[in-house]
Design a protein around this motif. Structure first.
Motif, short mmCIF file in Angstrom:
data_model
loop_
_atom_site.label_atom_id
_atom_site.label_comp_id
_atom_site.label_asym_id
_atom_site.label_seq_id
_atom_site.Cartn_x
_atom_site.Cartn_y
_atom_site.Cartn_z
N PRO A 40 52.77 58.81 -38.12
CA PRO A 40 53.43 58.07 -37.03
C PRO A 40 54.94 58.22 -37.04
CG PRO A 40 51.75 56.71 -38.08
CD PRO A 40 51.93 57.92 -38.95
N VAL A 41 55.53 58.28 -38.24
CA VAL A 41 56.99 58.47 -38.34
C VAL A 41 57.37 59.85 -37.81
CG1 VAL A 41 58.95 58.62 -39.93
CG2 VAL A 41 57.15 56.90 -40.31
N TRP A 42 56.59 60.86 -38.20
CA TRP A 42 56.86 62.23 -37.76
C TRP A 42 56.77 62.35 -36.24
CZ3 TRP A 42 59.13 66.46 -39.23
CH2 TRP A 42 58.85 67.66 -38.58
N MET A 43 55.80 61.68 -35.64
CA MET A 43 55.63 61.77 -34.19
C MET A 43 56.82 61.14 -33.45
SD MET A 43 52.96 63.51 -33.66
CE MET A 43 52.94 63.30 -31.89
N LYS A 44 57.47 60.16 -34.07
CA LYS A 44 58.66 59.56 -33.46
C LYS A 44 59.89 60.45 -33.66
CE LYS A 44 57.14 54.76 -33.91
NZ LYS A 44 57.41 53.43 -34.54
N VAL A 45 59.99 61.04 -34.84
CA VAL A 45 61.13 61.91 -35.15
C VAL A 45 61.06 63.21 -34.36
CG1 VAL A 45 62.25 63.26 -36.97
CG2 VAL A 45 61.44 60.93 -37.44
N LYS A 46 59.84 63.77 -34.26
CA LYS A 46 59.67 65.06 -33.58
C LYS A 46 58.50 64.96 -32.58
CE LYS A 46 59.39 70.04 -34.54
NZ LYS A 46 60.60 70.35 -33.77
N PRO A 47 58.73 64.33 -31.44
CA PRO A 47 57.66 64.22 -30.45
C PRO A 47 57.33 65.57 -29.82
CG PRO A 47 59.73 63.43 -29.54
CD PRO A 47 59.98 63.72 -31.00
#
Length: 230
Positions: A40-47
């Protein structure tokens, strides 16, 4: 002596990192917990790229007004891309992604999503589903990431109601999935071998993803014209 110590330190650091990675990915519970935190953090950082989202949103227009079975719901990143009127039913095997999925659903106006958290891959859920039980099926995971993408397509056809739609994506040029990559060959496979009707295969602008869409043929009941002849 200093260089020897430095090399020994590098060796142990590399060994420790490699062993830690092995422990994470060889233990499903540990791996799921790690992915549930990082993903979930990755999807916010690199959508996902805007063009890719626009292409998927265009593909998902086929599900408008239908009940959707989404396999591998991941973090729920498809919620903003669905047309407004869908009845969402999702399957995800990682329990640590549940809160991310439900939060994304709520933030995008899906007040009552049905989420099945399974102990086995979503393919098993699909294999156990009744014939002709869903209006539409969407595979969030790319076909080339699956062990048997052909089995997914055939099971999706079985589970779809007449007139139902199947939407999936894949990476162009992937050799992992045996479904033909050229448009005409893929369409022939989906229609002639699997049984779909109105199959369509096209590429996102930029060529990063190929979309696969197909509709199951509707049953045509002549009874309303001729009545019950029995």
């Amino acid at each position: 002596m200093g260089n020897a110590l430095k090399k020994t330190g590098y060796f142990y650091a590399s060994f420790t990192m490699g062993y830690s990675g092995y422990m994470v990915y060889s233990n499903k519970q540990v791996r799921d917990a790690f992915v549930g935190f990082v993903r979930p953090v990755w999807m916010k950082v690199k959508p996902p790229r805007k063009a890719l989202c626009e292409k998927k949103a265009e593909d998902l227009e086929m599900t408008s007004g239908l009940e959707v079975l989404e396999l591998w719901a991941d973090c729920g990143q498809l919620f903003p891309l669905y047309p407004g009127s869908v009845d969402w039913h999702g399957v995800e095997e990682n329990p640590h992604l549940k809160s991310a999925i439900l939060n994304t659903a709520e933030n995008n106006g899906f007040p009552k999503p049905i989420l099945e958290v399974t102990t086995s891959p979503p393919m098993d859920f699909l294999a156990k589903a009744d014939d002709e039980s869903f209006d539409s099926i969407v595979s969030q995971r790319h076909l080339s990431e699956l062990e048997d993408c052909e089995e997914l397509v055939k099971e999706a056809f079985r589970v779809l109601k007449p007139g139902g739609v199947f939407v999936a994506w894949d990476t162009p040029g992937s050799s992992k999935c045996k479904i033909p990559r050229k448009d005409e060959q893929a369409i022939n496979y989906l229609e002639d071998e699997v049984g779909f009707n109105e199959a369509e295969v096209d590429f996102e602008k930029g060529g990063a993803v190929v979309s696969i869409k197909a509709r199951k043929k509707r049953n045509f009941n002549m009874g309303f014209i001729f009545g019950n002849l029995g």
